[in-house]
Design a protein around this motif. Structure first.
Motif, PDB file in Angstrom:
ATOM      1  N   ALA A 769       0.834  -1.188   0.000  1.00  0.00           N
ATOM      2  CA  ALA A 769       0.000   0.000   0.000  1.00  0.00           C
ATOM      3  C   ALA A 769       0.868   1.237   0.000  1.00  0.00           C
ATOM      4  O   ALA A 769       1.825   1.316   0.750  1.00  0.00           O
ATOM      5  CB  ALA A 769      -0.910   0.007   1.230  1.00  0.00           C
ATOM      6  N   GLY A 770       0.550   2.181  -0.834  1.00  0.00           N
ATOM      7  CA  GLY A 770       1.269   3.434  -0.852  1.00  0.00           C
ATOM      8  C   GLY A 770       0.381   4.564  -0.366  1.00  0.00           C
ATOM      9  O   GLY A 770      -0.738   4.719  -0.836  1.00  0.00           O
ATOM     10  N   ARG A 771       0.862   5.322   0.606  1.00  0.00           N
ATOM     11  CA  ARG A 771       0.124   6.471   1.125  1.00  0.00           C
ATOM     12  C   ARG A 771       1.100   7.637   1.253  1.00  0.00           C
ATOM     13  O   ARG A 771       2.223   7.466   1.728  1.00  0.00           O
ATOM     14  CB  ARG A 771      -0.482   6.180   2.500  1.00  0.00           C
ATOM     15  CG  ARG A 771      -1.674   5.259   2.473  1.00  0.00           C
ATOM     16  CD  ARG A 771      -2.861   5.970   1.791  1.00  0.00           C
ATOM     17  NE  ARG A 771      -3.966   5.046   1.668  1.00  0.00           N
ATOM     18  CZ  ARG A 771      -4.104   4.172   0.691  1.00  0.00           C
ATOM     19  NH1 ARG A 771      -3.170   4.101  -0.241  1.00  0.00           N
ATOM     20  NH2 ARG A 771      -5.142   3.380   0.625  1.00  0.00           N
ATOM     21  N   TRP A 772       0.670   8.808   0.836  1.00  0.00           N
ATOM     22  CA  TRP A 772       1.512   9.989   0.951  1.00  0.00           C
ATOM     23  C   TRP A 772       1.146  10.734   2.221  1.00  0.00           C
ATOM     24  O   TRP A 772      -0.020  10.992   2.503  1.00  0.00           O
ATOM     25  CB  TRP A 772       1.329  10.888  -0.270  1.00  0.00           C
ATOM     26  CG  TRP A 772       2.028  10.359  -1.476  1.00  0.00           C
ATOM     27  CD1 TRP A 772       1.497   9.586  -2.461  1.00  0.00           C
ATOM     28  CD2 TRP A 772       3.406  10.530  -1.801  1.00  0.00           C
ATOM     29  NE1 TRP A 772       2.447   9.272  -3.385  1.00  0.00           N
ATOM     30  CE2 TRP A 772       3.641   9.838  -3.014  1.00  0.00           C
ATOM     31  CE3 TRP A 772       4.458  11.195  -1.198  1.00  0.00           C
ATOM     32  CZ2 TRP A 772       4.876   9.804  -3.620  1.00  0.00           C
ATOM     33  CZ3 TRP A 772       5.699  11.169  -1.802  1.00  0.00           C
ATOM     34  CH2 TRP A 772       5.896  10.476  -3.012  1.00  0.00           C
ATOM     35  N   ILE A 773       2.171  11.058   3.015  1.00  0.00           N
ATOM     36  CA  ILE A 773       1.971  11.815   4.241  1.00  0.00           C
ATOM     37  C   ILE A 773       2.947  12.981   4.252  1.00  0.00           C
ATOM     38  O   ILE A 773       4.007  12.932   3.623  1.00  0.00           O
ATOM     39  CB  ILE A 773       2.167  10.949   5.503  1.00  0.00           C
ATOM     40  CG1 ILE A 773       3.602  10.410   5.556  1.00  0.00           C
ATOM     41  CG2 ILE A 773       1.160   9.825   5.566  1.00  0.00           C
ATOM     42  CD1 ILE A 773       3.942   9.726   6.857  1.00  0.00           C
ATOM     43  N   GLN A 774       2.582  14.023   4.977  1.00  0.00           N
ATOM     44  CA  GLN A 774       3.438  15.203   5.112  1.00  0.00           C
ATOM     45  C   GLN A 774       3.969  15.241   6.539  1.00  0.00           C
ATOM     46  O   GLN A 774       3.195  15.286   7.492  1.00  0.00           O
ATOM     47  CB  GLN A 774       2.664  16.471   4.793  1.00  0.00           C
ATOM     48  CG  GLN A 774       3.519  17.714   4.783  1.00  0.00           C
ATOM     49  CD  GLN A 774       2.730  18.944   4.368  1.00  0.00           C
ATOM     50  OE1 GLN A 774       1.568  18.831   4.001  1.00  0.00           O
ATOM     51  NE2 GLN A 774       3.351  20.094   4.421  1.00  0.00           N
ATOM     52  N   VAL A 775       5.278  15.204   6.674  1.00  0.00           N
ATOM     53  CA  VAL A 775       5.931  15.246   7.983  1.00  0.00           C
ATOM     54  C   VAL A 775       6.434  16.660   8.221  1.00  0.00           C
ATOM     55  O   VAL A 775       7.163  17.218   7.383  1.00  0.00           O
ATOM     56  CB  VAL A 775       7.088  14.235   8.064  1.00  0.00           C
ATOM     57  CG1 VAL A 775       7.761  14.307   9.428  1.00  0.00           C
ATOM     58  CG2 VAL A 775       6.574  12.819   7.806  1.00  0.00           C
ATOM     59  N   GLY A 776       6.073  17.212   9.369  1.00  0.00           N
ATOM     60  CA  GLY A 776       6.534  18.553   9.697  1.00  0.00           C
ATOM     61  C   GLY A 776       5.921  19.604   8.787  1.00  0.00           C
ATOM     62  O   GLY A 776       4.896  19.396   8.129  1.00  0.00           O
ATOM     63  N   THR A 777       6.563  20.747   8.740  1.00  0.00           N
ATOM     64  CA  THR A 777       6.108  21.862   7.910  1.00  0.00           C
ATOM     65  C   THR A 777       7.051  22.016   6.726  1.00  0.00           C
ATOM     66  O   THR A 777       8.254  22.231   6.914  1.00  0.00           O
ATOM     67  CB  THR A 777       6.092  23.171   8.716  1.00  0.00           C
ATOM     68  OG1 THR A 777       5.257  22.996   9.862  1.00  0.00           O
ATOM     69  CG2 THR A 777       5.572  24.318   7.881  1.00  0.00           C
ATOM     70  N   PRO A 778       6.562  21.883   5.519  1.00  0.00           N
ATOM     71  CA  PRO A 778       7.468  21.990   4.367  1.00  0.00           C
ATOM     72  C   PRO A 778       7.982  23.407   4.224  1.00  0.00           C
ATOM     73  O   PRO A 778       7.310  24.372   4.620  1.00  0.00           O
ATOM     74  CB  PRO A 778       6.568  21.603   3.187  1.00  0.00           C
ATOM     75  CG  PRO A 778       5.186  21.950   3.643  1.00  0.00           C
ATOM     76  CD  PRO A 778       5.164  21.690   5.121  1.00  0.00           C
ATOM     77  N   PRO A 779       9.182  23.594   3.678  1.00  0.00           N
ATOM     78  CA  PRO A 779       9.714  24.942   3.472  1.00  0.00           C
ATOM     79  C   PRO A 779       8.813  25.760   2.557  1.00  0.00           C
ATOM     80  O   PRO A 779       8.209  25.240   1.614  1.00  0.00           O
ATOM     81  CB  PRO A 779      11.085  24.685   2.829  1.00  0.00           C
ATOM     82  CG  PRO A 779      11.427  23.274   3.186  1.00  0.00           C
ATOM     83  CD  PRO A 779      10.131  22.547   3.275  1.00  0.00           C
ATOM     84  N   ALA A 780       8.697  27.040   2.875  1.00  0.00           N
ATOM     85  CA  ALA A 780       7.933  27.934   2.018  1.00  0.00           C
ATOM     86  C   ALA A 780       8.658  28.120   0.696  1.00  0.00           C
ATOM     87  O   ALA A 780       9.865  27.919   0.584  1.00  0.00           O
ATOM     88  CB  ALA A 780       7.712  29.274   2.716  1.00  0.00           C
ATOM     89  N   SER A 781       7.880  28.500  -0.302  1.00  0.00           N
ATOM     90  CA  SER A 781       8.488  28.628  -1.636  1.00  0.00           C
ATOM     91  C   SER A 781       9.342  29.888  -1.777  1.00  0.00           C
ATOM     92  O   SER A 781      10.237  29.941  -2.617  1.00  0.00           O
ATOM     93  CB  SER A 781       7.378  28.632  -2.693  1.00  0.00           C
ATOM     94  OG  SER A 781       6.460  29.688  -2.448  1.00  0.00           O
ATOM     95  N   ALA A 782       9.082  30.924  -0.956  1.00  0.00           N
ATOM     96  CA  ALA A 782       9.850  32.173  -1.095  1.00  0.00           C
ATOM     97  C   ALA A 782       9.810  32.923   0.231  1.00  0.00           C
ATOM     98  O   ALA A 782       8.928  32.718   1.069  1.00  0.00           O
ATOM     99  CB  ALA A 782       9.286  33.032  -2.220  1.00  0.00           C
ATOM    100  N   GLU A 783      10.806  33.845   0.410  1.00  0.00           N
ATOM    101  CA  GLU A 783      10.838  34.697   1.585  1.00  0.00           C
ATOM    102  C   GLU A 783       9.891  35.890   1.363  1.00  0.00           C
ATOM    103  O   GLU A 783       9.987  36.583   0.350  1.00  0.00           O
ATOM    104  CB  GLU A 783      12.257  35.204   1.826  1.00  0.00           C
ATOM    105  CG  GLU A 783      13.243  34.119   2.230  1.00  0.00           C
ATOM    106  CD  GLU A 783      13.058  33.704   3.683  1.00  0.00           C
ATOM    107  OE1 GLU A 783      12.444  34.458   4.454  1.00  0.00           O
ATOM    108  OE2 GLU A 783      13.539  32.620   4.043  1.00  0.00           O
ATOM    109  N   LEU A 784       8.970  36.081   2.307  1.00  0.00           N
ATOM    110  CA  LEU A 784       8.022  37.183   2.222  1.00  0.00           C
ATOM    111  C   LEU A 784       8.105  37.994   3.498  1.00  0.00           C
ATOM    112  O   LEU A 784       8.096  37.446   4.603  1.00  0.00           O
ATOM    113  CB  LEU A 784       6.594  36.667   2.031  1.00  0.00           C
ATOM    114  CG  LEU A 784       6.327  35.848   0.763  1.00  0.00           C
ATOM    115  CD1 LEU A 784       4.912  35.297   0.785  1.00  0.00           C
ATOM    116  CD2 LEU A 784       6.542  36.701  -0.477  1.00  0.00           C
ATOM    117  N   THR A 785       8.208  39.314   3.357  1.00  0.00           N
ATOM    118  CA  THR A 785       8.276  40.175   4.536  1.00  0.00           C
ATOM    119  C   THR A 785       6.883  40.386   5.105  1.00  0.00           C
ATOM    120  O   THR A 785       5.869  40.251   4.420  1.00  0.00           O
ATOM    121  CB  THR A 785       8.883  41.532   4.154  1.00  0.00           C
ATOM    122  OG1 THR A 785       8.076  42.130   3.129  1.00  0.00           O
ATOM    123  CG2 THR A 785      10.306  41.371   3.650  1.00  0.00           C
ATOM    124  N   GLY A 786       6.865  40.708   6.397  1.00  0.00           N
ATOM    125  CA  GLY A 786       5.604  41.029   7.053  1.00  0.00           C
ATOM    126  C   GLY A 786       4.729  39.840   7.341  1.00  0.00           C
ATOM    127  O   GLY A 786       3.542  40.002   7.613  1.00  0.00           O
TER     128      GLY A 786
END
Length: 849
Positions: A769-786
């Motif tokens: 069986a294959g299941r996709w899970i997300q561990v932790g918080t993935p890195p954001a795609s870009a640095e955004l201020t504020g």
């Protein structure tokens, strides 16, 4: 332990050697004993020193605190100034014994102010150091920052880190180092850095289902927080393999909300979806990746007597995205494992007796142990024989097929009488045969068909097959002219009867043979003929009539081989009664009813409540539901309720039986019914083996700090691995049972990101069986201020390192830490060993020479 035993044995051997050598010394009395004692004491101290014994000392030493500041572009100037002032205010609370330092980080980390005990009382100076920090500002790498903090702490002492960051990492994975920091005594105390000015719109999370069926929609949820006072237009773009497959305009309202987007599961296996959210008025352009496993459609094994012709019910299921494979009854496996390739088995018009005991045993194991499904539609073969002969399949069915008499409104019966006119039938026997033929006609309805043939060595037509109402006195006049002559051969008469029965579309096809049975018996020809009769549903009853010898063995065999009855004639006057009795028995053995019937929903079911009116049926097999069965649909005939759809469970599996044919003979209105496809899909899907997307539940539990993988489902001895989205990293998991149907594995050492869970159950059928899970918080795609701080991430860092979120002054308590040092005893005992040796030399004096 073995080394200690070896060393102790070595000390004993040396001690014995010292004592033995002392016997040769020219000393006596007390001096000799003192010398031996000094040598043994020196030898013992030397061995203890070499064994590594050490003195343990516990003492207090000052703590170390590191101010760790995020200097990526996501932190604006106002935030840097606030951090400088906050460090000064915190440092005013620092005990003098606590050493402090300041470091900055972005994609990497640098030490700005080394450890010392002087007060940090100038926000301007701290701001100057932070602004001049030579770190890569284009990324936020919390993992690299905390590893650098660990390196800066004193060895084997640990320390505390006060973290100033928004927690939105765009590089690295901090989850994999938190447990390492805690073991080495480094605690992190994140401080919430305020955002000055107005909050922008923030895309907080992306949620997708771990698995869906092919063709089903993949529902995605985008969690967005907007503090804008007015709604803002946005655009969500979903890309698969670089090709946009969905663009959807959204209106982002103020506050927290969930934006829902769905795309079709267009490919089987893993779908890697790139989801982009653009809100031009908020300056938001972010992209996240999600993975979903697409399971193939259900696979159904359809067993039919003529697999080259696709049954109508199988065509309906194919239109409902169910894959179908066809097989004959003889091709059904005799072991359960080959059946695991299918989600269910569908028997369409299959005779119960056509399945062997080994095949039924395999199906039973497939049902009971592996949760398979079995659906039976109608009944094939010689229906009278199928009722009269018990079959292994009966035990698996929720109904018992049984004859309840002829209940149809318009009967379709064709009976052919074969009369032996050989020389043995001369005189009163031929007259009794004529009376028997008249008795047969009286038992039939006018719309039934009848034919009468005489034979000796070849057949003769007495009355051609026609409705019984048209025969009347014509049959009697014809029989008066019937004369006996010649020899006997039954086989040609049986073949002409078969030919006439094939031309009539009758529900009951029956032959009544009146003969002495003294006929040539060609075994192979008769075996093929009776097998053909069984397949066509033609039964033969025999009545022994003759002058002298009657071949009852042949007549009884012929009747039994075709599902008919054999009668022994005691007197000629009894012949008409036997014919009438056989006719009634044949009509009473019918396991079906034909006519016009309207199905009704049972009061005991919760199915089909949405269907107000059912299409009519023109026939069904009469049966009785077993006590444990659940009846969903019934059909009323002759004031009695008969099950139309019944189901029950066999172990972990499910079985359903539909007692009509789902074909053009009895169900033409059902086939034209718009709900035909959906109705059969519902029944078959209920019986199918539970799909892993329905019965295996997988999620990551982060409520207790350390992320835990939770599995729930019918697992016996599972083994699991995590495969990174790039396919380059395989991480085995240690699953621990924590309850019934529940397993747990720690993800403490697993870096953040998307992983495919590969699961196999050792004691269950072959399964991957294959299941996709997300561990932790993935890195954001870009640095955004504020951006507002990622509080879940910061709380997780604090919890997993024994720190506290939002309370940085606790990092100064206690001001000292307990340290343990170990001093080897060799340095203390070596002088004592030298002293003992000097005493030994002094006591021996001149004797040494």
């Amino acid at each position: 332990m073995r080394f200690w035993i070896f060393d102790f044995g070595f000390w004993i051997a040396l001690s014995v050697l010292v004592v033995w050598l002392a016997r040769r010394m020219p000393l006596g009395g007390t001096r000799r004993r003192v010398v031996i004692g000094c040598r043994l004491a020196a030898l013992t101290l030397l061995c203890l020193s070499l064994w590594g014994l050490a003195r343990r000392t516990v003492h207090e030493q000052p703590s170390h605190v590191l101010y760790l500041v995020d200097r990526s572009v996501s932190m604006d100037e106002e935030q840097i100034e606030w951090i400088g002032r906050r460090i000064v205010s915190l440092d005013a609370l620092r005990p003098q014994a606590v050493a402090r330092a300041v470091a900055a980080f972005g994609a990497d980390a640098r030490l700005l102010i080394p450890f010392g005990r002087d007060a940090l009382d100038s926000p301007t100076l701290i701001g100057h150091h932070l602004n001049d920090a030579s770190v890569a500002e284009e990324r936020t790498n919390l993992e690299a920052a905390l590893l650098e903090a660990l390196r800066l702490m004193p060895a084997e002492q640990g320390g505390r880190v006060i973290l100033f960051s928004d927690g939105r990492q765009t590089a690295g994975s901090v989850d994999g180092v938190l447990a390492h920091l805690r073991r080495l005594g480094v605690s992190v105390f994140p401080e919430r850095v305020p955002v000055f000015g107005t909050y922008p719109t923030v895309w907080e999370a992306l949620s997708v289902p771990p698995a869906v069926a092919r063709g089903a929609p993949v529902g995605m949820q985008l969690v967005v927080n907007s503090l804008s006072p007015s709604p803002q237009p946005g655009l969500v773009t979903v890309t698969l393999a670089g090709i946009p497959i969905k663009r959807q305009q959204m209106l982002v309202r103020p506050g927290w909300q969930v934006l829902k987007v769905s795309v079709p599961a267009v490919q089987q296996g893993t779908m890697a979806l790139d989801v982009a959210l653009e809100i031009p008025s908020a300056g938001l352009r972010q992209r996240q990746t999600a993975y979903v496993e697409v399971e193939g459609p259900p696979h159904l094994l359809v067993v039919a007597q003529r697999p080259e012709v696709l049954p109508l019910v199988a065509s309906a299921l194919k239109r409902r995205e169910i894959d179908v494979s066809l097989a004959r009854p003889g091709d059904l496996p005799t072991e359960a494992l080959p059946l695991l390739d299918y989600d269910a088995v569908l028997l369409v018009g299959v005779p119960k007796s056509s399945l062997s005991a080994q095949q039924v045993s395999a199906v039973q194991t497939y049902l009971a142990s592996y949760g398979g499904g079995l659906v039976m539609v109608g009944l094939g073969g010689d229906w009278v024989h199928e009722l009269a002969t018990p079959a292994p399949l009966d035990a698996l069915l929720p109904v018992t097929f049984e004859a309840k008499g002829l209940q149809e409104a318009k009967r379709r019966v064709c009976m052919i009488m074969l009369i032996d006119r050989s020389a043995s039938m001369m005189g009163p026997r031929i007259a009794a045969t004529k009376r028997a033929a008249v008795a047969l006609i009286k038992q039939l309805a006018p719309e039934d068909f009848i034919g009468v043939f005489a034979f000796d060595t070849k057949p003769y037509v007495v009355v051609e097959v026609q409705p019984a109402g048209q025969v009347g006195t014509h049959l009697v006049d014809t029989l008066v002219k019937l004369r006996s002559s010649g020899g006997t051969d039954v086989y040609p008469a049986l073949t002409i009867a078969e030919d006439r029965l094939d031309q009539i579309d009758a529900a009951v096809k029956h032959i009544l043979l009146l003969s002495d049975g003294n006929t040539p018996f060609r075994h192979d020809e008769y075996r093929r003929l009776t097998e053909t009769f069984r397949l066509k549903g033609i039964s033969v009853s025999t009545i022994g009539v003759g002058a002298a010898f009657i071949n009852s063995e042949y007549l009884e065999w012929l009747a039994m081989a075709t599902g008919g009855s054999f009668y022994t004639l005691r007197s000629l006057d009894e012949l008409p009664q036997l014919v009438a009795r056989d006719t009634q028995d044949t009509l009473g053995k019918l396991p079906f009813a034909e006519g016009y019937f309207r199905p009704r929903r049972s009061n005991t079911t919760d199915w089909f409540a949405e269907i107000a009116e059912w299409p009519p049926l023109r026939g069904f097999f009469t049966a009785t539901a077993k006590p444990e069965a659940l009846v969903d649909l019934t059909v009323e005939a002759d004031d009695s309720e008969n099950p139309l759809l019944a189901r029950w469970s066999v172990g972990q599996g499910r079985v359903a039986v539909f007692t009509s044919d789902a074909d053009t003979r009895w169900s033409p209105d059902w086939i034209r019914w718009p709900g035909f496809d959906g109705w059969w899909a519902q029944v078959v899907r209920w019986a199918m083996r539970p799909r892993l997307s329905e019965e295996l539940f997988v999620w990551v539990d982060e409520s207790r700090g350390t992320p835990q993988l939770i599995l729930e489902g019918e697992l016996r001895d599972p083994a699991a691995e995590l495969i990174s989205s790039s396919g380059t990293q395989w991480i085995p998991l240690s699953l621990i049972p924590t309850g019934s149907r529940r397993w747990q594995a720690s993800l403490e050492q697993v870096p953040s990101g998307w992983y495919q869970l590969a699961l196999a159950d050792a004691e269950a059928p072959p399964l991957f069986a294959g299941r996709w899970i997300q561990v932790g918080t993935p890195p954001a795609s870009a640095e955004l201020t504020g951006q507002p701080p990622d509080e879940p991430m910061l709380r997780q860092i604090a919890q997993m390192t024994a720190g506290r979120y939002g309370v940085p002054d606790l990092a100064f308590l206690p001001p000292t830490t307990t340290a343990t040092t170990h001093q080897p005893l060799f340095s203390l005992w070596l002088p004592l060993v030298i002293l003992l040796l000097l005493v030994d030399i002094a006591l021996r004096g001149n004797s040494m020479l």
